[in-house]
Design a protein around this motif. Structure first.
Motif, PDB file in Angstrom:
ATOM      1  N   GLY A   1       0.794  -1.225   0.000  1.00 22.55           N
ATOM      2  CA  GLY A   1       0.000   0.000   0.000  1.00 22.55           C
ATOM      3  C   GLY A   1       0.825   1.272   0.000  1.00 22.55           C
ATOM      4  N   VAL A   2       2.150   1.135  -0.011  1.00 20.39           N
ATOM      5  CA  VAL A   2       3.023   2.308  -0.061  1.00 20.39           C
ATOM      6  C   VAL A   2       3.702   2.335  -1.423  1.00 20.39           C
ATOM      7  N   MET A   3       3.654   3.505  -2.076  1.00 17.90           N
ATOM      8  CA  MET A   3       4.274   3.612  -3.396  1.00 17.90           C
ATOM      9  C   MET A   3       5.786   3.774  -3.232  1.00 17.90           C
ATOM     10  N   ILE A   4       6.520   2.848  -3.818  1.00 17.97           N
ATOM     11  CA  ILE A   4       7.978   2.920  -3.749  1.00 17.97           C
ATOM     12  C   ILE A   4       8.544   2.960  -5.168  1.00 17.97           C
TER      13      ILE A   4
ATOM     14  N   TRP B   1      13.950   2.503  -3.910  1.00 16.37           N
ATOM     15  CA  TRP B   1      14.181   3.834  -3.333  1.00 16.37           C
ATOM     16  C   TRP B   1      12.908   4.343  -2.715  1.00 16.37           C
ATOM     17  N   LEU B   2      13.070   4.956  -1.549  1.00 19.21           N
ATOM     18  CA  LEU B   2      11.920   5.456  -0.807  1.00 19.21           C
ATOM     19  C   LEU B   2      11.961   6.974  -0.730  1.00 19.21           C
ATOM     20  N   ASP B   3      10.797   7.597  -0.886  1.00 20.90           N
ATOM     21  CA  ASP B   3      10.690   9.032  -0.668  1.00 20.90           C
ATOM     22  C   ASP B   3      10.619   9.279   0.835  1.00 20.90           C
ATOM     23  N   PRO B   4      10.903  10.528   1.260  1.00 19.03           N
ATOM     24  CA  PRO B   4      10.767  10.825   2.687  1.00 19.03           C
ATOM     25  C   PRO B   4       9.353  10.491   3.158  1.00 19.03           C
ATOM     26  N   GLY B   5       9.242   9.815   4.276  1.00 21.10           N
ATOM     27  CA  GLY B   5       7.929   9.474   4.808  1.00 21.10           C
ATOM     28  C   GLY B   5       7.484   8.076   4.424  1.00 21.10           C
ATOM     29  N   GLU B   6       7.953   7.579   3.286  1.00 21.27           N
ATOM     30  CA  GLU B   6       7.529   6.256   2.840  1.00 21.27           C
ATOM     31  C   GLU B   6       8.077   5.164   3.746  1.00 21.27           C
ATOM     32  N   PHE B   7       9.308   5.361   4.207  1.00 21.26           N
ATOM     33  CA  PHE B   7       9.898   4.382   5.112  1.00 21.26           C
ATOM     34  C   PHE B   7       9.074   4.317   6.403  1.00 21.26           C
TER      35      PHE B   7
ATOM     36  N   GLN C   1       5.145   1.683  10.036  1.00 21.20           N
ATOM     37  CA  GLN C   1       3.851   1.691  10.710  1.00 21.20           C
ATOM     38  C   GLN C   1       2.993   0.511  10.277  1.00 21.20           C
ATOM     39  N   LYS C   2       3.039   0.200   8.980  1.00 24.82           N
ATOM     40  CA  LYS C   2       2.218  -0.887   8.462  1.00 24.82           C
ATOM     41  C   LYS C   2       2.650  -2.232   9.030  1.00 24.82           C
TER      42      LYS C   2
END
Ligand code: ZN
Length: 102
Positions: free
Chosen positions: A62-65, A75-81, A86-87
């Motif tokens: 559910g997180v766009m990476i 690669w992760l954008d800020p906040g995605e990690f 949390q998930k």
């Protein structure tokens, strides 16, 4: 007399900065256009920091990476990690990895 020179110089400066502004705006517009086109094509406008390959957005839990098409780097954008942590919850791998950094 001196005033005339000052005015002339001032208007030249204004013209210079006006032109610089125009250039900056044009560059920004071009960048935004590339980003829009990339988004429409389903790819990231970013290049892979490792191999300069194309990055493709993919949905992970559910997180766009961003995943590299060439070297499979992720690669992760800020906040995605943080979203991934949390998930997964407190006992998850990401969370343990994150807390180990402290
Ligand atoms: Zn790569």
């Amino acid at each position: 007399m001196a005033n005339g020179m000052d005015d002339r110089r001032k208007s030249m400066e204004e013209e210079y900065f006006h032109r610089k502004n125009q250039e900056a705006i044009e560059k920004l517009r071009a960048k935004m256009k590339i980003a829009d086109e990339a988004k429409a094509a389903g790819v990231s406008s970013m290049k892979c920091p490792r191999c300069n390959g194309n990055l493709k957005e993919s949905n992970f839990e559910g997180v766009m990476i961003d995943t590299c098409e060439s070297c499979s780097g992720v690669w992760l954008d800020p906040g995605e990690f943080g979203q991934l942590v949390q998930k997964e919850g407190k006992s998850g791998w990401f969370s343990r990895f994150w807390n180990a950094q402290d």
